[in-house]
Write a protein that holds these residues in place. Structure first.
Motif, PDB file in Angstrom:
ATOM      1  N   HIS A  34      45.431  40.802  40.604  1.00  0.00           N
ATOM      2  CA  HIS A  34      43.991  40.582  40.469  1.00  0.00           C
ATOM      3  C   HIS A  34      43.736  39.678  39.241  1.00  0.00           C
ATOM      4  CE1 HIS A  34      39.747  42.662  40.486  1.00  0.00           C
ATOM      5  NE2 HIS A  34      39.664  41.406  40.128  1.00  0.00           N
ATOM      6  N   GLU A  35      44.368  40.053  38.139  1.00  0.00           N
ATOM      7  CA  GLU A  35      44.184  39.288  36.892  1.00  0.00           C
ATOM      8  C   GLU A  35      44.694  37.854  37.071  1.00  0.00           C
ATOM      9  OE1 GLU A  35      44.954  37.550  33.034  1.00  0.00           O
ATOM     10  OE2 GLU A  35      46.498  38.029  34.500  1.00  0.00           O
ATOM     11  N   SER A  36      45.850  37.722  37.754  1.00  0.00           N
ATOM     12  CA  SER A  36      46.402  36.370  37.968  1.00  0.00           C
ATOM     13  C   SER A  36      45.475  35.545  38.855  1.00  0.00           C
ATOM     14  CB  SER A  36      47.778  36.458  38.641  1.00  0.00           C
ATOM     15  OG  SER A  36      48.720  36.958  37.735  1.00  0.00           O
ATOM     16  N   LEU A  37      44.937  36.180  39.895  1.00  0.00           N
ATOM     17  CA  LEU A  37      44.089  35.438  40.847  1.00  0.00           C
ATOM     18  C   LEU A  37      42.847  34.870  40.170  1.00  0.00           C
ATOM     19  CD1 LEU A  37      44.438  37.897  43.846  1.00  0.00           C
ATOM     20  CD2 LEU A  37      44.807  35.438  44.048  1.00  0.00           C
ATOM     21  N   ILE A  38      42.213  35.683  39.334  1.00  0.00           N
ATOM     22  CA  ILE A  38      40.936  35.213  38.765  1.00  0.00           C
ATOM     23  C   ILE A  38      41.131  34.370  37.505  1.00  0.00           C
ATOM     24  CG2 ILE A  38      39.552  37.065  39.790  1.00  0.00           C
ATOM     25  CD1 ILE A  38      39.493  38.376  36.979  1.00  0.00           C
ATOM     26  N   ASN A  39      42.214  34.615  36.759  1.00  0.00           N
ATOM     27  CA  ASN A  39      42.413  33.843  35.525  1.00  0.00           C
ATOM     28  C   ASN A  39      43.359  32.655  35.740  1.00  0.00           C
ATOM     29  OD1 ASN A  39      40.678  35.531  34.127  1.00  0.00           O
ATOM     30  ND2 ASN A  39      42.305  36.924  33.528  1.00  0.00           N
ATOM     31  N   GLN A  61      54.640  42.858  40.236  1.00  0.00           N
ATOM     32  CA  GLN A  61      53.481  42.043  39.850  1.00  0.00           C
ATOM     33  C   GLN A  61      53.406  41.892  38.340  1.00  0.00           C
ATOM     34  OE1 GLN A  61      49.598  43.581  41.363  1.00  0.00           O
ATOM     35  NE2 GLN A  61      50.874  45.005  42.490  1.00  0.00           N
ATOM     36  N   GLN A  62      53.694  43.014  37.665  1.00  0.00           N
ATOM     37  CA  GLN A  62      53.352  43.104  36.250  1.00  0.00           C
ATOM     38  C   GLN A  62      54.411  42.503  35.335  1.00  0.00           C
ATOM     39  OE1 GLN A  62      50.858  46.395  35.919  1.00  0.00           O
ATOM     40  NE2 GLN A  62      51.502  46.886  33.852  1.00  0.00           N
ATOM     41  N   GLU A  63      55.682  42.634  35.760  1.00  0.00           N
ATOM     42  CA  GLU A  63      56.762  42.168  34.888  1.00  0.00           C
ATOM     43  C   GLU A  63      56.791  40.640  34.824  1.00  0.00           C
ATOM     44  OE1 GLU A  63      60.166  43.940  36.713  1.00  0.00           O
ATOM     45  OE2 GLU A  63      59.347  45.953  36.319  1.00  0.00           O
ATOM     46  N   PRO A  69      42.444  32.012  47.002  1.00  0.00           N
ATOM     47  CA  PRO A  69      41.219  32.614  47.503  1.00  0.00           C
ATOM     48  C   PRO A  69      40.218  32.976  46.404  1.00  0.00           C
ATOM     49  CG  PRO A  69      42.926  34.285  47.339  1.00  0.00           C
ATOM     50  CD  PRO A  69      43.535  32.991  46.867  1.00  0.00           C
ATOM     51  N   GLU A  70      38.961  33.131  46.848  1.00  0.00           N
ATOM     52  CA  GLU A  70      37.896  33.599  45.960  1.00  0.00           C
ATOM     53  C   GLU A  70      37.685  35.096  46.215  1.00  0.00           C
ATOM     54  OE1 GLU A  70      34.152  31.659  46.805  1.00  0.00           O
ATOM     55  OE2 GLU A  70      33.037  33.243  45.783  1.00  0.00           O
ATOM     56  N   PHE A  71      37.639  35.862  45.142  1.00  0.00           N
ATOM     57  CA  PHE A  71      37.480  37.321  45.267  1.00  0.00           C
ATOM     58  C   PHE A  71      36.051  37.648  45.713  1.00  0.00           C
ATOM     59  CE2 PHE A  71      37.589  41.749  44.378  1.00  0.00           C
ATOM     60  CZ  PHE A  71      38.909  42.127  44.162  1.00  0.00           C
ATOM     61  N   GLY A 129      56.595  35.574  28.448  1.00  0.00           N
ATOM     62  CA  GLY A 129      57.048  34.976  29.702  1.00  0.00           C
ATOM     63  C   GLY A 129      55.931  34.748  30.699  1.00  0.00           C
ATOM     64  N   VAL A 130      56.333  34.358  31.916  1.00  0.00           N
ATOM     65  CA  VAL A 130      55.356  34.073  32.983  1.00  0.00           C
ATOM     66  C   VAL A 130      55.219  35.321  33.855  1.00  0.00           C
ATOM     67  CG1 VAL A 130      54.860  32.588  34.965  1.00  0.00           C
ATOM     68  CG2 VAL A 130      56.066  31.660  32.965  1.00  0.00           C
ATOM     69  N   PRO A 131      53.995  35.821  34.054  1.00  0.00           N
ATOM     70  CA  PRO A 131      53.847  37.028  34.874  1.00  0.00           C
ATOM     71  C   PRO A 131      54.315  36.791  36.310  1.00  0.00           C
ATOM     72  CG  PRO A 131      51.785  36.500  33.734  1.00  0.00           C
ATOM     73  CD  PRO A 131      52.711  35.341  33.529  1.00  0.00           C
ATOM     74  N   GLY A 132      54.978  37.803  36.868  1.00  0.00           N
ATOM     75  CA  GLY A 132      55.429  37.717  38.269  1.00  0.00           C
ATOM     76  C   GLY A 132      54.256  37.449  39.193  1.00  0.00           C
ATOM     77  N   SER A 133      53.111  38.024  38.873  1.00  0.00           N
ATOM     78  CA  SER A 133      51.963  37.861  39.784  1.00  0.00           C
ATOM     79  C   SER A 133      51.401  36.439  39.754  1.00  0.00           C
ATOM     80  CB  SER A 133      50.884  38.887  39.472  1.00  0.00           C
ATOM     81  OG  SER A 133      50.522  38.832  38.118  1.00  0.00           O
TER      82      SER A 133
END
Ligand code: TPP
Ligand code: MG
Length: 652
Positions: A100-105, A239-241, A112-114, A69-73
């Motif tokens: 964090h994983e969703s933001l960068i990937n 976030q994770q589900e 935003p940029e981390f 599925g699609v991550p909530g984050s």
């Protein structure tokens, strides 16, 4: 260089076996002291691995399960991307690993940029400084209880300084499912409680739709003047589900900015009437100008009235080169005073003197008893009970709970209508007197600055003016001045544009200068401006890791150090108390009373900065060497790197 005795290559597997064997052989039995020396038993430096550890480190890892599925984050990132948030200064942590994983990937690390930060306080300080340049908020992710505790002081500064920051705290709410041990230590029932007294609003979303509403609402509340920090607790599970039903028709609410509150028309008219008939009206501004337009409006108001202006410096409100610009003592002879976004009206018109035989201070008035007071202050809409940033209570004659910049156009129009024709000539005359007073005051200031010009360590006026000489032809921005350099930049530099000065910390929490300079320099970098800070030694040592963030993310900033080798403000406090009590202060071999010096050993800030990727020079003690050193540093900053000049200075 080749080693003289190269070590034999040891594979990790062989190494583990070797260590296990050696450790088993060498491990003494409990209580088995070395009888020859009487020393307690030594523990081996490397313990043998348990069977599980050895298996985990040596066996083929099991196939990881993949979450469908699609991550909530990912959806959370979609929400963030609808808002104008360019950077995310943050210290990484597991409570927000999913977003964090969703933001960068998924999000591509853009908007935003981390920005990797070494301390949560630095992350919030960066956001604080950035807003004052860019006029846009940043968000930060904080690690549950511990991350938010680190962030708290910087959030308090932002609150007092009316600056929006979106603080997102990772938290694992579900006690039955969260990992035991560390993540549970880092979770709380209500993690936002930690900063509820000094945030404008907070929420704990329990569904993705709830998150979308909360995040947009948080942005809107933070950005509505009076601005302020907001907090969102971000559940690890949410976030994770994966998204339920793979999307369940989630929507992202549209953000529409709220217009700032404007003063009531009757109160504006009354204020104009009082000011128009005044003999000696005085304007006092603290956080009044939010933009270049705010500065322009204030000049207009001042010139219509030919009224003197005291800029308390919470923001760059009024050009320092304008003949109506006056020092704080100008309130003494005023008959009408208008305060614009003052953080402390009481102290504007009263004085507290740290003296008195009973150990408490003395209150006195600075103004004439009949002086009329007008206040336009949006902070009145943001008063909470616990923290005392609302300061002492001051009665005023006309009080507007409104945003000053938004109210100025109406006030200017009302002023034009309120000034009778026969007042125009006396008002013009006021202007002539102001020009003369301004010229005289400037001369006095220059003379004061020349005192001890050649002193070593360097005088604070020389520090500030040698810096000025190297930046004056650039599009400069003084992003912070930490510590106390006797306010020389604001007294001597021709500050005119709204970014020439950004104001101070707000809550006087020391440790603001370094991170806020980096944040402001980031904003200026994107606008092509040159950033300079006066960096105090004490301020830098709260969280010097922010220097690394600046180098890592190529943020050009010239930091000229006011290194007086002490917490000088506290030097004076303890010295003063010793004097009151008729005792000789115990210096313990340092310059200031015990506990107030930062010397023996002297910190080599230039090396500290260099170790984190900065160009740096120092310690400079001879004033003649200062100009050339700053010149070199300016060239480095212009090439896109941060540079620090460590200067030994006089105390103030
Ligand atoms: C977080 C925090 N801790 C302590 C203080 C008390 N304090 C006020 S000024 C000051 C000295 C700061 O030293 P430095 O930044 O070197 O400035 P200086 O006074 O030497 O110019 C301290 C410790 C404070 N305001 N904030
Ligand atoms: Mg100091």
């Amino acid at each position: 260089m080749a080693r003289k005795h190269p070590r034999p290559e040891v594979s990790r597997r062989k190494f583990l076996v070797a260590v296990a064997g050696a450790a088993t052989a060498a491990t003494p039995r409990a209580g088995n002291a070395d009888t020859s020396t009487g020393a307690p038993p030594r523990r081996p430096s490397a313990l043998p691995p348990t069977i599980q550890v050895a298996a985990a480190e040596t066996a083929t890892p099991k196939e990881l399960p993949r979450i469908g599925g699609v991550p909530g984050s990912d959806f959370m990132v979609d929400v963030i991307k609808t808002l104008d948030i360019k950077y995310l200064p943050s210290n990484p942590a597991s409570s927000f690993r999913a977003i964090h994983e969703s933001l960068i990937n998924y999000g591509g690390n853009k908007m935003p940029e981390f920005l990797t930060c070494a301390h949560e306080e630095s992350a919030v300080g960066i956001a604080h400084g950035y807003f004052k340049v860019a006029g846009k908020p940043l968000m930060t992710l904080c690690h549950g209880t511990v991350g938010l505790q680190h962030a708290a002081m910087a959030v308090y500064n932002a609150w007092c300084d009316r600056v929006p920051v979106i603080i997102v705290g990772g938290n694992d709410l579900d006690a039955a499912h969260r990992p035991p041990g560390v993540p549970t230590f880092h979770s709380a029932q209500d993690v936002n409680a930690l900063m509820r007294d000094f945030t404008k609003w907070d929420d704990t979303p329990v569904s993705l739709q709830h998150y979308a509403q909360s995040f947009v609402r948080a942005y809107k509340i933070a950005m509505t003047p009076p601005c302020g920090p907001v907090a969102i607790s971000l559940d690890a599970g949410l976030q994770q589900e994966p998204m339920r039903n793979n999307g369940e028709k989630l929507y992202i609410p549209r953000y529409v900015p709220t217009s700032p509150p404007q003063g009531d028309s009757g109160a504006v008219k009354e204020a104009a009437r009082l000011l128009a008939s005044a003999q000696n009206p005085v304007i006092v501004a603290d956080r009044a100008a939010r933009s270049e337009n705010g500065v322009r409006l204030l000049v207009q108001l001042a010139e219509i009235l030919q009224a003197q202006v005291i800029d308390q410096g919470g923001r760059m409100n009024f050009p320092k080169t304008h003949y109506l610009s006056r020092p704080p003592t100008a309130v003494n002879n005023a008959d009408v005073i208008i305060g614009l976004e003052l953080s402390d009206f009481w102290a504007t018109v009263n004085a507290w003197i740290d003296n008195g035989e009973h150990g408490i201070g003395i209150n006195t008035t600075r103004i004439k008893p009949e002086t009329k007071l007008i206040s336009i202050n949006s902070s009145e809409l943001l008063t909470k009970a616990n923290y005392q940033d609302f300061q002492r209570f001051q009665s005023v004659d006309v009080s507007m709970a409104a945003d000053a910049e938004a109210t100025l156009p109406a006030l200017i129009e009302a002023m034009k209508a309120a000034i009778p024709a026969d007042r125009k000539a006396p008002i013009e005359k006021r202007g002539e007197a102001a020009r003369k007073a301004y010229a005289e005051a400037r001369e006095r200031t220059k003379q004061a600055a020349a005192l001890a010009w050649d002193a070593s360590p360097v005088s604070t006026a020389r520090l500030v003016m040698e810096t000025w000489a190297q930046i004056k032809d650039l599009d400069w921005s003084l992003v912070a001045s930490s510590g106390n350099v006797s306010n020389w930049p604001n007294r001597l530099w021709p500050m005119e544009k709204h970014y020439h000065w950004l104001g101070a910390s707000g809550g006087y929490g020391v440790g603001y200068g370094a991170p806020a300079s980096v944040g402001a320099a980031l904003g200026n970098r994107d606008l092509g401006r040159f950033s300079v800070s006066i960096q105090a030694d004490g301020d830098l040592m709260y969280a010097p890791g922010v220097l690394w963030t600046a180098a890592r993310h190529k943020i050009p900033l010239l930091a000229v150090m006011h290194n007086n080798r002490g917490y000088h403000q506290e030097v004076m406090h303890v010295q003063r108390l010793s004097n009151f009590r008729n005792r000789v202060a115990n210096l313990g071999g340092d310059m200031g009373p015990l506990g107030t010096s930062i010397e023996n050993p002297d910190i080599e800030y230039h090396k500290l900065a260099e170790s984190m990727g900065w160009w740096a020079k120092g310690p400079i003690k001879d004033p003649a060497q200062l100009g050339p050193a700053i010149k070199e540093a300016v060239a480095v900053v212009k090439s896109g790197q941060p540079a620090l000049v460590n200067v030994w200075t006089q105390p103030r």
